[in-house]
Design an enzyme around this catalytic site. Structure first.
Site, PDB file in Angstrom:
ATOM      1  N   CYS A  28       0.835  -1.211   0.000  1.00 35.18           N
ATOM      2  CA  CYS A  28       0.000   0.000   0.000  1.00 35.18           C
ATOM      3  C   CYS A  28       0.871   1.263   0.000  1.00 35.18           C
ATOM      4  O   CYS A  28       1.563   1.548   0.987  1.00 35.18           O
ATOM      5  CB  CYS A  28      -0.905  -0.045   1.235  1.00 35.18           C
ATOM      6  SG  CYS A  28      -1.779   1.473   1.602  1.00 35.18           S
ATOM      7  N   CYS A  31       0.087   3.755   2.754  1.00 35.43           N
ATOM      8  CA  CYS A  31       0.550   3.226   4.045  1.00 35.43           C
ATOM      9  C   CYS A  31       2.016   3.566   4.263  1.00 35.43           C
ATOM     10  O   CYS A  31       2.420   3.910   5.378  1.00 35.43           O
ATOM     11  CB  CYS A  31       0.363   1.712   4.105  1.00 35.43           C
ATOM     12  SG  CYS A  31      -1.348   1.168   4.006  1.00 35.43           S
TER      13      CYS A  31
END
Length: 106
Positions: A28, A31
């Site tokens: 991600c 993230c």
């Protein structure tokens, strides 16, 4: 930031005090951005414990219990109770404001 790997660890580590759990995934992009932001936030929050959960390796019942459908997600726990959540990558000031608003003063 220490990774939580099991349900037992999750329950033990979020049970006492101010705790921030970052739900994320290695694949991600947002993230990774939030992780860098958190590196700057953590030193200014000595009264908060910070942990990370990799959604791809965590017990799926935790993900269901906290309705984790998108990442990154920060959840504030105070003495084991979920107080608030923030979804998405945010700026350092937004994260700091979020934490300060929801943590319990000591």
């Amino acid at each position: 930031m220490q990774y939580i790997k099991t349900r037992e660890e999750f329950e033990n580590l979020t049970h006492t005090g101010n705790v921030i759990v970052q739900f994320s995934a290695t694949w991600c992009g947002p993230c990774k951005t939030l992780a860098k932001t958190m590196e700057n936030v953590i030193p200014d929050q000595p009264d908060v414990s910070f942990y990370k959960v990799d959604i791809d390796s965590m017990d799926k019942s935790i993900l269901q219990e906290y309705n984790i459908r998108s990442v990154p997600r920060l959840i504030v726990f105070v003495n084991g109770d979920e107080k608030a959540e923030m979804i998405g990558s945010k700026s350092q000031s937004e994260v700091t404001e979020f934490i300060n608003k929801h943590k319990e003063a000591r």
